[in-house]
Design a protein around this motif. Structure first.
Motif, PDB file in Angstrom:
ATOM      1  N   GLU A 176       1.032  -1.217   0.135  1.00 49.84           N
ATOM      2  CA  GLU A 176       0.080   0.066  -0.044  1.00 49.84           C
ATOM      3  C   GLU A 176       0.850   1.247   0.136  1.00 49.84           C
ATOM      4  N   ALA A 177       0.458   2.292  -0.804  1.00 49.15           N
ATOM      5  CA  ALA A 177       1.189   3.465  -0.843  1.00 49.15           C
ATOM      6  C   ALA A 177       0.239   4.646  -0.741  1.00 49.15           C
ATOM      7  N   HIS A 178       0.705   5.759  -0.111  1.00 53.94           N
ATOM      8  CA  HIS A 178      -0.160   6.827   0.105  1.00 53.94           C
ATOM      9  C   HIS A 178       0.499   8.024  -0.386  1.00 53.94           C
ATOM     10  N   ALA A 179      -0.326   9.173  -0.962  1.00 52.19           N
ATOM     11  CA  ALA A 179       0.211  10.491  -1.196  1.00 52.19           C
ATOM     12  C   ALA A 179      -0.807  11.372  -0.752  1.00 52.19           C
ATOM     13  N   GLU A 180      -0.145  12.275  -0.170  1.00 54.35           N
ATOM     14  CA  GLU A 180      -1.118  13.447   0.624  1.00 54.35           C
ATOM     15  C   GLU A 180      -1.024  14.744   0.020  1.00 54.35           C
ATOM     16  N   LEU A 181       0.217  15.215  -0.724  1.00 55.20           N
ATOM     17  CA  LEU A 181       0.418  16.410  -1.367  1.00 55.20           C
ATOM     18  C   LEU A 181      -0.026  16.675  -2.716  1.00 55.20           C
ATOM     19  N   PRO A 182      -0.618  17.554  -3.102  1.00 57.25           N
ATOM     20  CA  PRO A 182      -0.966  17.720  -4.805  1.00 57.25           C
ATOM     21  C   PRO A 182       0.059  17.369  -5.584  1.00 57.25           C
ATOM     22  N   HIS A 183      -0.266  16.874  -6.543  1.00 53.56           N
ATOM     23  CA  HIS A 183       0.696  16.487  -7.808  1.00 53.56           C
ATOM     24  C   HIS A 183       1.690  15.199  -7.236  1.00 53.56           C
TER      25      HIS A 183
ATOM     26  N   GLU B 241       2.623  11.301  -6.189  1.00 51.41           N
ATOM     27  CA  GLU B 241       2.154   9.973  -6.722  1.00 51.41           C
ATOM     28  C   GLU B 241       2.501   9.058  -5.583  1.00 51.41           C
ATOM     29  N   ALA B 242       1.443   7.945  -5.732  1.00 50.89           N
ATOM     30  CA  ALA B 242       1.626   6.715  -4.822  1.00 50.89           C
ATOM     31  C   ALA B 242       1.670   5.529  -5.583  1.00 50.89           C
ATOM     32  N   TRP B 243       2.750   4.725  -5.639  1.00 57.00           N
ATOM     33  CA  TRP B 243       3.055   3.511  -6.299  1.00 57.00           C
ATOM     34  C   TRP B 243       3.090   2.319  -5.577  1.00 57.00           C
TER      35      TRP B 243
ATOM     36  N   PRO C 249       7.278   6.537  -4.440  1.00 50.64           N
ATOM     37  CA  PRO C 249       6.652   7.621  -4.957  1.00 50.64           C
ATOM     38  C   PRO C 249       6.727   7.632  -6.595  1.00 50.64           C
ATOM     39  N   SER C 250       7.330   6.612  -7.274  1.00 52.81           N
ATOM     40  CA  SER C 250       7.358   6.462  -8.555  1.00 52.81           C
ATOM     41  C   SER C 250       7.603   5.133  -8.990  1.00 52.81           C
ATOM     42  N   ARG C 251       6.807   4.870 -10.482  1.00 52.84           N
ATOM     43  CA  ARG C 251       7.188   3.392 -11.008  1.00 52.84           C
ATOM     44  C   ARG C 251       8.564   2.786 -11.003  1.00 52.84           C
ATOM     45  N   GLU C 252       9.391   4.045 -11.236  1.00 56.45           N
ATOM     46  CA  GLU C 252      10.787   3.521 -11.552  1.00 56.45           C
ATOM     47  C   GLU C 252      11.302   2.818 -10.126  1.00 56.45           C
ATOM     48  N   GLN C 253      10.984   3.598  -9.068  1.00 58.01           N
ATOM     49  CA  GLN C 253      11.389   2.847  -7.852  1.00 58.01           C
ATOM     50  C   GLN C 253      11.016   1.470  -7.595  1.00 58.01           C
TER      51      GLN C 253
ATOM     52  N   ARG D  78       4.564  -9.588 -12.263  1.00 55.06           N
ATOM     53  CA  ARG D  78       4.379  -8.378 -11.267  1.00 55.06           C
ATOM     54  C   ARG D  78       3.137  -7.664 -11.554  1.00 55.06           C
ATOM     55  N   ALA D  79       2.400  -7.112 -10.347  1.00 54.16           N
ATOM     56  CA  ALA D  79       1.320  -6.232 -10.733  1.00 54.16           C
ATOM     57  C   ALA D  79       1.659  -4.949  -9.903  1.00 54.16           C
ATOM     58  N   ILE D  80       1.146  -3.708 -10.609  1.00 53.45           N
ATOM     59  CA  ILE D  80       1.615  -2.364 -10.068  1.00 53.45           C
ATOM     60  C   ILE D  80       0.610  -1.535 -10.523  1.00 53.45           C
ATOM     61  N   THR D  81       0.307  -0.614  -9.576  1.00 57.85           N
ATOM     62  CA  THR D  81      -0.527   0.355  -9.712  1.00 57.85           C
ATOM     63  C   THR D  81      -0.337   1.589  -9.174  1.00 57.85           C
ATOM     64  N   SER D  82      -0.980   2.773  -9.385  1.00 62.50           N
ATOM     65  CA  SER D  82      -0.590   3.955  -8.798  1.00 62.50           C
ATOM     66  C   SER D  82      -1.714   4.905  -8.891  1.00 62.50           C
ATOM     67  N   ALA D  83      -1.626   6.016  -7.803  1.00 66.42           N
ATOM     68  CA  ALA D  83      -2.761   7.081  -7.796  1.00 66.42           C
ATOM     69  C   ALA D  83      -1.977   8.504  -7.564  1.00 66.42           C
ATOM     70  N   MET D  84      -2.597   9.500  -8.180  1.00 65.96           N
ATOM     71  CA  MET D  84      -2.028  10.783  -8.164  1.00 65.96           C
ATOM     72  C   MET D  84      -2.739  11.595  -7.185  1.00 65.96           C
ATOM     73  N   CYS D  85      -2.349  12.366  -6.378  1.00 68.32           N
ATOM     74  CA  CYS D  85      -2.966  13.122  -5.510  1.00 68.32           C
ATOM     75  C   CYS D  85      -3.459  14.279  -6.128  1.00 68.32           C
ATOM     76  N   GLU D  86      -4.548  14.850  -6.038  1.00 62.71           N
ATOM     77  CA  GLU D  86      -4.884  16.269  -6.690  1.00 62.71           C
ATOM     78  C   GLU D  86      -5.241  17.098  -5.607  1.00 62.71           C
ATOM     79  N   THR D  87      -6.509  16.676  -4.663  1.00 61.63           N
ATOM     80  CA  THR D  87      -6.687  17.626  -3.527  1.00 61.63           C
ATOM     81  C   THR D  87      -6.748  16.611  -2.310  1.00 61.63           C
ATOM     82  N   GLU D  88      -7.171  15.408  -2.402  1.00 63.95           N
ATOM     83  CA  GLU D  88      -7.346  14.706  -1.218  1.00 63.95           C
ATOM     84  C   GLU D  88      -6.216  13.576  -1.033  1.00 63.95           C
ATOM     85  N   PRO D  89      -6.047  13.012   0.024  1.00 64.58           N
ATOM     86  CA  PRO D  89      -5.063  11.939   0.261  1.00 64.58           C
ATOM     87  C   PRO D  89      -5.506  10.767  -0.644  1.00 64.58           C
TER      88      PRO D  89
END
Length: 169
Positions: A78-85, A87-89, A112-116, A141-152
């Protein structure tokens, strides 16, 4: 004394999910819902694939089913992002033994990135295989991501082994 092994192990279902919410916890719940496993109590396992197992990538609708509150034995990232722009991978990679047993290894990483995440999954899986003297094939492998816009936001990859109720066993 030798312990007999089951001829068939679990069908392990891997799904991904993303979600957002007013807090990181509510974003995690939304991501679990998106992955098809929101109403379970998660019991995290240590990433070993039992002999006789089958690993399948599935959509949320094909994840394990169960009653509200059942135990779900799983491996997850599980990955989280809380700041606008930001990413959570999240990702899980796996290797299967070449001996035909169906046993194997999972590794899970977040970043914070797919590469990492890609780099960490590869390096960790290679280390685990090397420490066991080889004999494994990297299988997926299975990878997914989310981009923070306004909410976590939260990104989740989950490998579900089994769902169990709370009756005495």
């Amino acid at each position: 004394m030798t312990t007999a092994r089951p001829e068939t192990g679990p069908t392990i279902r891997i799904s991904t999910g993303t979600g957002s919410g007013r807090t990181t916890l509510s974003a995690f719940d939304a991501a679990l819902r998106s992955a098809g496993v929101a109403d379970f109590n998660l019991l995290r396992l240590s990433s070993i694939i039992p002999p006789g197992s089958t690993v399948l990538e599935v959509g949320a609708a094909d994840q394990l089913s169960g009653a509200h509150g059942d135990r779900l034995y799983c491996v997850y990232a599980e990955a989280h992002a809380e700041l606008p722009h930001h990413e959570a991978w999240a990702g899980i990679a796996w290797a299967i033994a070449l001996d035909g047993s169906g046993g194997g290894l999972f590794v899970e990483h977040e970043g914070p990135s797919r590469e990492q995440v890609d780099r960490d999954l590869t390096a960790t899986l290679e280390d685990l295989v090397d420490r066991r003297g080889g004999g494994y094939e990297i299988a997926g492998r299975a990878i997914t991501s989310a981009m923070c816009e306004t909410e976590p936001v939260c990104a989740v990859v989950i490998a579900s082994y089994a769902a169990r109720g709370w009756s005495v066993e």
